[in-house]
Scaffold this motif. Structure first.
Motif, short mmCIF file in Angstrom:
data_model
loop_
_atom_site.label_atom_id
_atom_site.label_comp_id
_atom_site.label_asym_id
_atom_site.label_seq_id
_atom_site.Cartn_x
_atom_site.Cartn_y
_atom_site.Cartn_z
N ALA A 1 -28.35 -60.65 36.66
CA ALA A 1 -27.06 -60.45 37.32
C ALA A 1 -27.22 -59.53 38.53
N ASN A 2 -28.09 -58.51 38.39
CA ASN A 2 -28.36 -57.61 39.51
C ASN A 2 -28.94 -58.36 40.70
N ASP B 1 -15.91 -49.56 28.60
CA ASP B 1 -14.55 -49.57 29.15
C ASP B 1 -14.47 -48.91 30.52
N GLY B 2 -15.52 -48.16 30.87
CA GLY B 2 -15.47 -47.42 32.13
C GLY B 2 -16.29 -48.01 33.26
N ILE B 3 -17.12 -49.03 32.97
CA ILE B 3 -17.98 -49.60 34.00
C ILE B 3 -17.16 -50.36 35.03
N LYS B 4 -17.37 -50.04 36.29
CA LYS B 4 -16.71 -50.75 37.39
C LYS B 4 -17.74 -51.29 38.38
N ASP B 5 -19.02 -51.25 38.00
CA ASP B 5 -20.09 -51.71 38.89
C ASP B 5 -19.86 -53.16 39.27
N PRO C 1 -38.17 -42.28 36.14
CA PRO C 1 -37.14 -42.34 35.10
C PRO C 1 -35.71 -42.25 35.63
N GLU C 2 -35.55 -41.58 36.77
CA GLU C 2 -34.20 -41.43 37.32
C GLU C 2 -33.73 -42.68 38.05
N TYR C 3 -34.62 -43.65 38.21
CA TYR C 3 -34.28 -44.86 38.97
C TYR C 3 -34.26 -46.09 38.06
N SER C 4 -33.38 -46.06 37.08
CA SER C 4 -33.16 -47.26 36.28
C SER C 4 -32.39 -48.26 37.14
N THR C 5 -32.88 -49.49 37.20
CA THR C 5 -32.25 -50.51 38.04
C THR C 5 -30.81 -50.75 37.64
N LEU C 6 -30.52 -50.68 36.34
CA LEU C 6 -29.16 -50.97 35.88
C LEU C 6 -28.19 -49.85 36.22
N ALA C 7 -28.60 -48.60 35.98
CA ALA C 7 -27.68 -47.48 36.17
C ALA C 7 -27.74 -46.89 37.57
N ASN C 8 -28.84 -47.13 38.30
CA ASN C 8 -29.00 -46.49 39.61
C ASN C 8 -29.65 -47.48 40.57
#
Length: 601
Positions: free
Chosen positions: A306-307, A274-278, A235-242
């Motif tokens: 996109a990833n 507004d805060g995403i800078k990935d 669960p801690e390894y979401s491809t989008l967020a982590n």
């Protein structure tokens, strides 16, 4: 070995114990499963079984943790089922390993199960026992026939160009790893056929704990410890967020991301819209240094694409090749999705989209499509996109598996691949220039016309606000002027600069817009004469006072399979219609009389 290392106070023992075991994992307990089979006491069996599990190496501990297997031990012991489970695992009649069980004469008694087969078993168990959970359509297992097709679509076009060497394969939503291993097998077969020697390294990321654990366990059992270490999940390894592999680039990538699944929690973890800078999702494109690829928070499937695109290799001979499954919404939905399509197509990365048959997947009957992408297109494909309608190429199943009622036979897969490789216009294959999918989205304005206003002066915003509340709209009234331009300004009515006469002098003015009359037009990029020619032909004849602001024009992209492959049903002949009417009359003859007669009685 373990005791000696403990005595010598060696703390980092993992690699040495792996080498000593000759495997990618090991167990340092004093028990084997056969030892435990003889335990008569449930309490002793439970304690010894837990000690047996504790003896496994850290990579196996990760698998046990993700399966939450230790939570099941008290339940099994209480139900007097722990010994039965161990007996089943040791039974010669059951084989859950990747290696076949042989008879005495060397023939195969029980074939081995690869991780795709294990994944199929897992999916079937989930389907049987958890259908009441109403699992979302986007969370589904990819059947082997679809995976085989995807693997061939990324490898076959470059089969002749594959050289001996090392290749990296990646799946950002790897599940049990079936796509990776099928892709690995396909690559190795092609390389062998072309007398090349290749080494492969598999990388995957998966948020679901159980499916991740299956992938890792399978690779460990096959002795691929390095590949198992490159599968990251939980669960801690979401491809989008982590992103587990932010600095890696891969040769071949394939995936089946979740459809229609909210990624709102990932969005919040990443700082909000507004805060995403990935750099995977906020890029530089078309002169925009902050070109956003962020999709609707209700569906993040194209973000997985996109990833993968952010992990392409550049500058090498083959570049990177990608195959990913999506549902229909990825073809046309949303501003963020449109930006992703634009980014892909304007970079000339999209080779083809293949429409698959309906009901191909286990728990959804929705339309699905395979996107095939490359950043190193063959010369004859450059600047073009191929659409393939493979919806009628399938073999019905004798028995449905959930909602899956058909599959792609080897002949169907070969037919699709042949169509893809031929790159010719047929009834099932259409080829378009990249720009054919693009359009300008333009807002068309009309002036605000109010009774009783002075057509010889400009009104301030404050005055206009008051007029909107008090004055009556009238299409025959003069438009409200908001600005009078300096002398020398060139009139351009289509862009909102209108020539008028004020106090006997020619002027150029701008009008206040009437939001109630505002409209939008979607104009193809390939429109003859461009955007202005379209508006002059389609809009001005009906609204001569209309205009548009060039700064408001947005470019979008969508792909409409229905438009390109629509086959209208032929109209019935008059003779057929007449025959139907006469047959209906004959069928109902006397019925009305019976009803009326019955009522009279």
């Amino acid at each position: 070995m373990k005791a000696k290392m403990d005595k010598a106070r060696i703390t980092h023992q993992d690699q040495a114990l792996r080498q000593a075991a000759g495997q990618s994992f090991y167990n340092t307990s004093k028990f084997t499963l056969r030892d435990l089979k003889a335990r008569a006491s449930q309490q002793q069996l439970k304690a010894d079984f837990e000690a047996y599990l504790d003896g496994f190496s850290p990579n196996v501990q990760d698998i046990l943790e993700k399966f939450e297997f230790r939570n099941q031990i008290p339940r099994l012991s209480k139900a007097d089922a722990l010994g039965t489970l161990i007996e089943k695992l040791l039974s010669p009649d059951i084989n859950l390993s990747p290696k076949p069980v042989l008879n005495g004469d060397g023939t195969v008694k029980h074939p081995g199960l690869d991780n795709h087969a294990m994944g199929t078993i897992f999916e079937e168990l989930v389907r049987r026992f958890n259908e009441e959970n109403n699992e979302e359509a986007g969370e589904h297992w990819t059947p082997r026939d679809a995976v085989k097709l995807m693997a061939r679509l990324i490898f076959m076009p470059v089969a002749d160009a594959i050289e001996s060497g090392t290749y990296l394969l990646y799946d950002g939503a790897c599940g049990t790893g079936g796509m990776l291993t099928v892709a690995e097998d396909t690559l190795c077969e092609l390389a062998k056929a072309h007398k090349k020697q290749v080494a492969t390294h598999l990388y995957g990321q998966e948020i679901n704990s159980e499916t991740y654990a299956i992938a890792k366990a399978d690779l460990l059992l096959k002795g691929e410890g390095e590949a198992a270490d490159n599968i990251v999940g939980g669960p801690e390894y979401s491809t989008l967020a982590n992103d587990a592999f932010p600095s890696r680039e891969f040769d071949f990538m394939l995936s089946n991301p979740p459809y229609g699944k909210s990624w709102k929690s990932d969005l919040e973890r990443m700082g909000g819209k507004d805060g995403i800078k990935d750099p995977r999702f906020v890029i530089t494109h078309a002169g925009d240094a902050e070109f956003s690829l962020l999709t609707r928070s209700s569906d993040g499937q194209l973000l997985f694409l996109a990833n993968m695109l952010s992990k392409m290799k550049h500058g090498n001979k083959l570049g990177s090749r990608i195959a990913e499954v999506h549902n229909g919404s990825s073809l046309f939905a949303g501003q963020g999705e449109s930006n992703i399509r634009r980014w892909i197509i304007e970079n000339d990365w999209l080779e083809a989209i293949v429409a698959l048959p309906l009901n191909m997947f286990y728990n959804t009957g929705i339309a699905t499509y395979i996107w095939v992408l490359s950043n190193c297109k063959a010369k004859h494909r450059q600047g073009k996109v191929q659409l393939i309608d493979a919806t009628q190429w399938f073999k019905p199943l004798r028995k449905n598996m959930g909602k899956k009622n058909c599959e792609l036979s080897d002949e169907d897969i070969q037919k699709i691949c042949n169509t893809f490789l031929a790159f010719k216009e047929t009834e099932q294959s259409k080829i378009f220039p990249n720009a054919a999918f693009g359009y300008w989205k333009v807002t068309v304005e009309r002036p605000l016309r109010l009774k009783g206003i002075d057509s010889q002066r400009a009104y301030s915003p404050k005055e206009i606000k008051a007029l909107r509340e008090s004055a009556e709209r009238d299409e025959t009234a003069p438009p409200v002027i908001t600005k009078v331009h300096k002398k020398g300004t060139t009139p351009d009515p289509l862009h909102g600069l209108f020539p008028v006469t004020i106090a006997g002098k020619p002027c150029v003015v701008e009008y206040e817009t009437d939001s109630d009359l505002r409209d939008t037009e979607q104009v193809p990029l390939l429109e003859t004469g461009g955007l202005e020619a379209f508006l002059k032909r389609e809009v001005l004849p009906h609204a001569a006072d209309a205009w548009f602001d060039p700064a408001s024009v947005k470019i979008g992209y969508e792909v409409s399979f229905t438009r390109y492959f629509y086959k209208p049903q032929p109209l019935r002949t008059l003779a057929e219609i007449r025959a139907d009417i006469l047959a209906l009359e004959k069928e109902t003859e006397g019925l009305l009389g019976e009803i009326i007669g019955g009522g009279a009685k």
